[in-house]
Write an enzyme that holds these catalytic residues in place. Structure first.
Site, short mmCIF file in Angstrom:
data_model
loop_
_atom_site.label_atom_id
_atom_site.label_comp_id
_atom_site.label_asym_id
_atom_site.label_seq_id
_atom_site.Cartn_x
_atom_site.Cartn_y
_atom_site.Cartn_z
CG ASP A 193 25.35 -35.95 60.86
OD1 ASP A 193 25.81 -35.85 59.61
OD2 ASP A 193 24.90 -37.31 61.17
NE ARG A 221 29.52 -46.08 62.07
CZ ARG A 221 28.25 -46.81 61.76
NH1 ARG A 221 28.62 -47.86 61.22
NH2 ARG A 221 26.95 -46.65 62.17
CG ASP A 255 23.64 -39.81 58.27
OD1 ASP A 255 24.16 -38.70 58.81
OD2 ASP A 255 22.51 -40.10 58.24
CE LYS A 312 28.39 -38.53 65.82
NZ LYS A 312 27.14 -39.14 65.60
CG ASP A 349 25.33 -36.20 65.39
OD1 ASP A 349 25.13 -37.45 65.91
OD2 ASP A 349 25.98 -36.45 64.33
CE LYS A 394 21.95 -37.04 60.29
NZ LYS A 394 21.52 -38.43 60.65
CD GLU A 419 28.24 -38.17 61.25
OE1 GLU A 419 28.04 -38.04 62.19
OE2 GLU A 419 27.72 -38.71 60.38
#
Length: 460
Positions: free
Chosen positions: A233, A314, A310, A228, A251, A240, A312
């Site tokens: 993010d 996956r 949020d 990933k 992230d 967030k 994202e």
């Protein structure tokens, strides 16, 4: 050889004597009267992590005594030696007696010497260690250098580590080891049927991309790594809070650790055909950002309803996993900084992993313990799969509710993996929130050493 190690003659190096509460009295008895008095005056008690520099009569360093846990301690940190580079004066040192595990003690020393100094140069004392006889310094150096790569990538702030810069880091690694490199950028993602990666990254002025690297003999078993690479993010339109956004430069920790693992594999010349896939995006807020309850197709043909923007990570992994499965690799591994639920369950230092392959699970758990790179298996619990149901699409990316968030994320990803593929999913944190021996605060290499040991056993 790693910069923490030296090739100086053993006789010229300052000895470090490891002591425990059990053997301290015996060691102290052999120090000499002046050294015993010095230790007593300094209140040294051989507790784990205690360090005492003993002087010569002329004021130089005679030796160092350093406290470790007793051999029968319920918790014994084999990386305790990682404290030494921050405690010792500049000089060249050697281990005068055996640590509990000399190989991990050496690795801990190297990991503890790490400094992120891209933006602030610091004149840290140059503390180096002579390699003991019988230790494979090249193997230890390989592990330490891979950890440095992962840490440097994660610690670099997002203004200097966007999708393009992450791709450059991967390309540099590919060039170094003679791997092929390709990158699908921007709208080409939709044209080449990677719609979820494009959807997550389309709101950022920094174009999303899929990094694709291949190395090794095509005749060898294929192992594919997917990481990933969300370079920052915001949470998207499901924004967030500021506290939750504070360290979101990390992230892309899954991508950083996959690149570290790839470096280990290529440097060790394991007998496998390696493919690395990294969806690199920034989850930004703009007028064209993907929205809650939007529905997107995926590469696999599964339609996905957006329950939460949020969740994202996956989404981008889903397209990359589907692409990976088209080649039917012998082993497919993905890593990502995916869920807060994993941290709530197991904390920052113990990432969960998921697989339906019992042999793979047992082998990985054994390697994790051997490498002091902890992992803990959680179940792909079938009854929870129904929580991903959507009324308007084939699947929802983030079911409502607060239960089993890491498990439902793994179950979501499982839908994009062919049943015949041997698959391992690791939900890492990629960050050390407060410094520990050999683990300075900041970006962290997690799971890469354990998985490398696993791959070495299978394909070495």
């Amino acid at each position: 050889m790693h910069s923490a190690f030296a090739t100086a003659p053993v006789g010229s190096a300052i000895p470090i004597t490891f002591v425990t509460k059990a053997n301290w009295e015996a060691v102290r008895a052999g120090l000499g009267e002046e050294a015993r008095q010095f230790a007593m005056a300094n209140g040294f008690t051989a507790k784990p992590g205690a360090c005492l520099v003993l002087p010569t009569a002329g004021g130089n360093i005679a030796q160092v005594v350093f406290g470790l846990e007793d051999a029968d301690s319920k918790f014994r940190d084999p990386f305790r030696t990682g404290q030494l580079p921050g405690l010792l004066p500049a000089g060249v040192y050697r281990f005068a007696n055996a640590a509990h595990d000399t190989r991990l003690a050496m690795l801990g020393f190297a990991l503890g010497s790490y400094r992120f100094d891209r933006y602030r140069k610091r004149d840290a004392p140059e503390v180096r260690l002579v390699v003991p006889d019988g230790v494979d310094v090249s193997a230890i150096s390989r592990l330490a250098e891979a950890a440095t790569l992962a840490r440097d990538l994660i610690n670099t702030p997002s203004n200097d580590m966007g999708p393009e810069q992450l791709a450059h880091a991967a390309q540099h690694l590919a060039t170094r080891f003679g791997a092929s490199f390709n990158c699908i950028i921007g709208d080409d993602l939709t044209r080449q049927n990677l719609p979820l990666i494009h959807a997550v990254g389309m709101a950022s002025p920094r174009a999303p991309r899929l990094i694709d690297m291949n190395w090794g003999d095509p005749a060898h078993p294929k192992v594919t790594l997917v990481g990933k690479g969300v370079c920052f993010d915001t949470g998207g339109l499901d924004l967030k809070p500021s506290a939750g956004m504070l360290i979101m430069k990390k992230d892309m920790g899954g991508a950083a650790n996959v690149l570290a693992l790839a470096q280990l594999v290529m440097d060790a010349k394991l007998k496998l055909r390696l493919r690395v896939l990294i969806p690199a995006v920034e989850n930004a807020v703009a007028g064209n950002a993907f929205r809650p309850l939007d529905v997107f197709p995926s590469r696999k043909g599964i339609t996905v309803e957006i329950g939460n923007t949020d969740a994202e990570g996956r989404l981008v992994l889903a397209d990359a996993l589907a692409l990976a499965c088209e080649e039917k690799p012998d082993l497919l591994i993905d890593m990502g900084t995916l869920t807060g639920a994993a941290r709530v369950a197991l904390g920052p230092d113990l990432p969960p992993f998921y697989t339906n392959d019992e042999t793979l699970a047992l082998d990985l758990a054994r390697c994790a313990q051997q490498e002091n790179d902890p992992l803990w298996r959680l179940p792909l619990w079938p009854p929870y799969d129904a929580w991903l149901d959507s009324k308007t699409a084939d699947v929802n990316n983030a079911p409502s509710g607060t239960f089993a968030g890491s498990i439902t994320c793994a179950l979501f990803l499982q839908r994009f993996v062919d049943d015949a593929t041997r698959w391992l999913h690791v939900d890492i944190y990629g960050w050390t929130p407060s410094a520990k021996p050999a683990r300075p605060e900041g970006g962290e290499c997690q799971a890469a050493r354990a998985i490398f040991a696993l791959l070495g056993n299978r394909y070495g």
